[in-house]
Write a protein that holds these residues in place. Structure first.
Motif, mmCIF file in Angstrom:
data_model
loop_
_atom_site.group_PDB
_atom_site.id
_atom_site.type_symbol
_atom_site.label_atom_id
_atom_site.label_comp_id
_atom_site.label_asym_id
_atom_site.label_seq_id
_atom_site.Cartn_x
_atom_site.Cartn_y
_atom_site.Cartn_z
ATOM 1 N N ALA A 41 9.041 -0.716 -5.024
ATOM 2 C CA ALA A 41 9.675 0.256 -4.145
ATOM 3 C C ALA A 41 8.650 1.183 -3.497
ATOM 4 O O ALA A 41 9.003 1.967 -2.640
ATOM 5 N N LYS A 42 7.408 1.085 -3.878
ATOM 6 C CA LYS A 42 6.381 1.970 -3.343
ATOM 7 C C LYS A 42 5.807 1.401 -2.058
ATOM 8 O O LYS A 42 5.849 0.208 -1.803
ATOM 9 N N HIS A 43 5.256 2.284 -1.240
ATOM 10 C CA HIS A 43 4.666 1.887 0.031
ATOM 11 C C HIS A 43 3.160 1.758 -0.123
ATOM 12 O O HIS A 43 2.521 2.589 -0.757
ATOM 13 N N TYR A 44 2.589 0.714 0.490
ATOM 14 C CA TYR A 44 1.164 0.455 0.393
ATOM 15 C C TYR A 44 0.523 0.445 1.773
ATOM 16 O O TYR A 44 1.155 0.111 2.767
ATOM 17 N N LYS A 45 -0.767 0.815 1.813
ATOM 18 C CA LYS A 45 -1.542 0.725 3.042
ATOM 19 C C LYS A 45 -2.070 -0.697 3.183
ATOM 20 O O LYS A 45 -1.903 -1.529 2.298
ATOM 21 N N LYS A 46 -2.740 -0.994 4.300
ATOM 22 C CA LYS A 46 -3.253 -2.336 4.540
ATOM 23 C C LYS A 46 -4.302 -2.746 3.521
ATOM 24 O O LYS A 46 -4.433 -3.920 3.208
ATOM 25 N N THR A 49 -3.942 0.119 -1.293
ATOM 26 C CA THR A 49 -3.774 1.346 -2.058
ATOM 27 C C THR A 49 -2.430 1.981 -1.720
ATOM 28 O O THR A 49 -1.821 1.672 -0.697
ATOM 29 N N LEU A 50 -1.962 2.873 -2.585
ATOM 30 C CA LEU A 50 -0.674 3.524 -2.355
ATOM 31 C C LEU A 50 -0.743 4.457 -1.152
ATOM 32 O O LEU A 50 -1.728 5.147 -0.955
ATOM 33 N N ASP A 51 0.323 4.475 -0.361
ATOM 34 C CA ASP A 51 0.408 5.352 0.799
ATOM 35 C C ASP A 51 1.063 6.648 0.345
ATOM 36 O O ASP A 51 2.245 6.686 0.024
ATOM 37 N N LYS A 52 0.302 7.721 0.287
ATOM 38 C CA LYS A 52 0.770 8.993 -0.271
ATOM 39 C C LYS A 52 1.683 9.768 0.672
ATOM 40 O O LYS A 52 2.133 10.844 0.335
ATOM 41 N N ARG A 53 1.986 9.242 1.853
ATOM 42 C CA ARG A 53 2.889 9.935 2.762
ATOM 43 C C ARG A 53 4.339 9.832 2.297
ATOM 44 O O ARG A 53 5.191 10.609 2.704
ATOM 45 N N PHE A 54 4.649 8.879 1.439
ATOM 46 C CA PHE A 54 6.010 8.646 0.996
ATOM 47 C C PHE A 54 6.201 9.179 -0.418
ATOM 48 O O PHE A 54 5.328 9.057 -1.268
ATOM 49 N N ASN A 55 7.376 9.773 -0.669
ATOM 50 C CA ASN A 55 7.663 10.338 -1.983
ATOM 51 C C ASN A 55 7.696 9.273 -3.075
ATOM 52 O O ASN A 55 7.340 9.543 -4.223
ATOM 53 N N SER A 56 8.106 8.071 -2.741
ATOM 54 C CA SER A 56 8.183 7.021 -3.759
ATOM 55 C C SER A 56 6.795 6.578 -4.224
ATOM 56 O O SER A 56 6.656 6.020 -5.307
#
Length: 84
Positions: A41-46, A49-56
């Protein structure tokens, strides 16, 4: 002739150093990728690594509240790490 040979050797040295650095960067990026099923459910960058812009994708405060020493054991100077 010596100048041409020196320039050629410098070019070869520069090229080998450049390729060596790019290989270590790609190896480090491969280590940062998380493939656990719980992280779907988490968002990742290209780069993986985790994309810290999203709360999840942000770490919850309960998981980062524990303070650890360099060897990985709990640091007993902090209240949340002391045994009750």
């Amino acid at each position: 002739m010596k100048k041409i040979l020196s320039a050629l050797m410098a070019l070869v040295l520069f090229t080998s150093v450049t390729f060596a650095q790019s290989a270590t960067k790609t190896a480090a990026k491969a280590k940062t990728k998380v493939t656990a099923a719980a992280d779907t459910a988490k968002h990742y960058k290209k780069d993986g690594t985790l994309d810290k812009r999203f709360n999840s994708s942000k770490a919850s405060p309960t998981t980062t509240a524990k303070h650890l020493k360099k060897d990985g054991t709990l640091d007993k100077r902090f209240k949340e790490n002391k045994s009750k």
